[in-house]
Scaffold this motif. Sequence first.
Motif, PDB file in Angstrom:
ATOM      1  N   VAL A   1       0.805  -1.220   0.000  1.00 36.03           N
ATOM      2  CA  VAL A   1       0.000   0.000   0.000  1.00 36.03           C
ATOM      3  C   VAL A   1       0.851   1.288   0.000  1.00 36.03           C
ATOM      4  O   VAL A   1       0.588   2.189  -0.794  1.00 36.03           O
ATOM      5  N   PRO A   2       1.885   1.389   0.853  1.00 34.14           N
ATOM      6  CA  PRO A   2       2.661   2.644   0.826  1.00 34.14           C
ATOM      7  C   PRO A   2       3.308   2.910  -0.541  1.00 34.14           C
ATOM      8  O   PRO A   2       3.299   4.050  -1.010  1.00 34.14           O
ATOM      9  N   VAL A   3       3.839   1.862  -1.177  1.00 32.03           N
ATOM     10  CA  VAL A   3       4.472   2.042  -2.490  1.00 32.03           C
ATOM     11  C   VAL A   3       3.430   2.588  -3.473  1.00 32.03           C
ATOM     12  O   VAL A   3       3.685   3.546  -4.225  1.00 32.03           O
ATOM     13  N   THR A   4       2.244   1.980  -3.444  1.00 34.68           N
ATOM     14  CA  THR A   4       1.161   2.417  -4.318  1.00 34.68           C
ATOM     15  C   THR A   4       0.826   3.889  -4.113  1.00 34.68           C
ATOM     16  O   THR A   4       0.648   4.648  -5.068  1.00 34.68           O
ATOM     17  N   ILE A   5       0.752   4.299  -2.851  1.00 36.22           N
ATOM     18  CA  ILE A   5       0.385   5.691  -2.559  1.00 36.22           C
ATOM     19  C   ILE A   5       1.465   6.636  -3.089  1.00 36.22           C
ATOM     20  O   ILE A   5       1.162   7.679  -3.681  1.00 36.22           O
ATOM     21  N   GLY A   6       2.738   6.234  -2.915  1.00 36.31           N
ATOM     22  CA  GLY A   6       3.822   7.054  -3.468  1.00 36.31           C
ATOM     23  C   GLY A   6       3.655   7.223  -4.974  1.00 36.31           C
ATOM     24  O   GLY A   6       3.885   8.306  -5.520  1.00 36.31           O
ATOM     25  N   LEU A   7       3.226   6.164  -5.644  1.00 37.52           N
ATOM     26  CA  LEU A   7       3.057   6.217  -7.100  1.00 37.52           C
ATOM     27  C   LEU A   7       1.877   7.105  -7.495  1.00 37.52           C
ATOM     28  O   LEU A   7       1.934   7.792  -8.520  1.00 37.52           O
ATOM     29  N   VAL A   8       0.822   7.107  -6.678  1.00 42.45           N
ATOM     30  CA  VAL A   8      -0.323   7.986  -6.971  1.00 42.45           C
ATOM     31  C   VAL A   8       0.128   9.448  -6.896  1.00 42.45           C
ATOM     32  O   VAL A   8      -0.156  10.258  -7.796  1.00 42.45           O
ATOM     33  N   ILE A   9       0.859   9.785  -5.835  1.00 43.82           N
ATOM     34  CA  ILE A   9       1.333  11.169  -5.688  1.00 43.82           C
ATOM     35  C   ILE A   9       2.262  11.514  -6.860  1.00 43.82           C
ATOM     36  O   ILE A   9       2.209  12.609  -7.428  1.00 43.82           O
ATOM     37  N   ALA A  10       3.098  10.524  -7.248  1.00 48.04           N
ATOM     38  CA  ALA A  10       4.011  10.761  -8.373  1.00 48.04           C
ATOM     39  C   ALA A  10       3.231  11.033  -9.662  1.00 48.04           C
ATOM     40  O   ALA A  10       3.584  11.956 -10.412  1.00 48.04           O
TER      41      ALA A  10
END
Lengths: 192, 177
Positions: B119-128
Motif C-alpha cells: 500500500v505505501p508504495v502504491t500511494i507514493g506512485l499515486v502522488i508521483a
Amino acid sequence: MSKPDIKQSYPEHPSLAAVSIAFLKVSLYGIGGGGGLVWARRITVDQQRWISEQDFADIVSLCQFMPGPNIVGIAVCVGTRLRGAIGAVAAVSGFLLIPWTIGFIVGVLCLQHAQNPVLQHILGGISAAAAGLLVATGLRMMLPHRGSPAAVIFASLGFLLMALAKLPLLIVLIGLAPLSIAAAGFQIARAR
Amino acid sequence: MSDPSILAALTARLALLSSISFGGFPTVLPDVRHFVVVAHGWVTDQEFTNYFALAQSIPGPNMILMMSFVGWKVWGLPGALASAAATFGPPCTIYFASYSLWDRFRDARWQETVRRGLVPVTIGLVIASGTVMARAADVDWQAAAVTIAAATLMLSTRLNPLWMLLAGGTLGGLGLL
C-alpha cells in the motif's frame, strides 16, 4: 467528518443502480490521466462509505499490478466487493456506457474541426487543477499510514523513483514491492 | 477499407496489447502506434497524436475512447465498438479473477504482510502521477498556482472538487493561465 452530505450508515449491499450511478459519476467527473481515482475514492469511501480506506488502498494496489486501465479495474473490484460478479458488471456499465457514447460523439465532431485556441486554454486550466487534485488524493490516502516510518519511507521512494528518476511504473513496483513487503513482514513479526 | 480481416486484425492486436498493458494502457501506446501507423498505415502520425490529445481532454474512459477513434478511422462504427471492447474486455476479466482470488484469502496472515508492504508504495506512485501530470500541465507560474491551490483546497476543505476544475477551466478560458 460530520457534514450532512456524508452518510453515517454502512449499507451492506447497495443497489445495483446505485453502484452503476456512482461509477457513472466517477467516469464523467474524472478528466485526464488518473482523474477517476480522485472521484472513485471520494464517492465510494468518503460519501457512500461503501468500503473502508484500507479496502480502497488494497484495491488500488492490486489494480496497479494488473494490465489495463487501472480505473476500470477499480470499478470491477469495488463492484465485486459490494455485489459480486453482477456488481462488477453494474459498475463497469455505469463507468462505460453513457460516458463512452457522449465522449465518442463529441470526439468525432471535434476531430472534424481545427484546433481551437480557446478550447485548448480551457483544457489546459482544467488539467492544472486536476493534477493538484490527484496529488491531494495521494496525500489523503497516506494519512492513516503517517505513523509508520517504513510506510513513509517506501511511499517516498516510490514517489521519487517515478516522479524524479522517471523510471517506468512496472520497474518501480517490481523493485520496491519485495523490499517493502519484507519490511512489513519484519515489523509484524517483531510486534508479535 | 472494408476488408473484414482488417477489423479482425486490429481487434485481435488491441485485445493482446490490453492484456499485457501492465501499469496502464499508456504503456502499450507505442506498440499500438507502431501497428496502426508504421506497419499498416491505417492512421497517420498526425491523426494518432490528435486522438491522444482529444481523448486526454474528454472526461470518461480516455484510453478506451482513443482506441475507439482509431477503430472509427479504420473500420467505421463496428471498428470503434470492437476496439473499445478489445481495450477493456480482457483487463476486466483479469481484474475480476484476481480480485476474487485476493478476496478469498482476505483473512490469511500473508495477505496482511503483503498489504502493509504494497500500500505505501502504491500511494507514493499515486502522488508521483499527480506531479507528473502537473509538470505537463503547469506551463507557467499561474498554472502552477492553480495546481497548488486545488491540492490545498482539497486537503483542507470538503469543497466539491468540481468547483476547482471549473475554476481552472474558467481561468484558462479567460486567457489568465
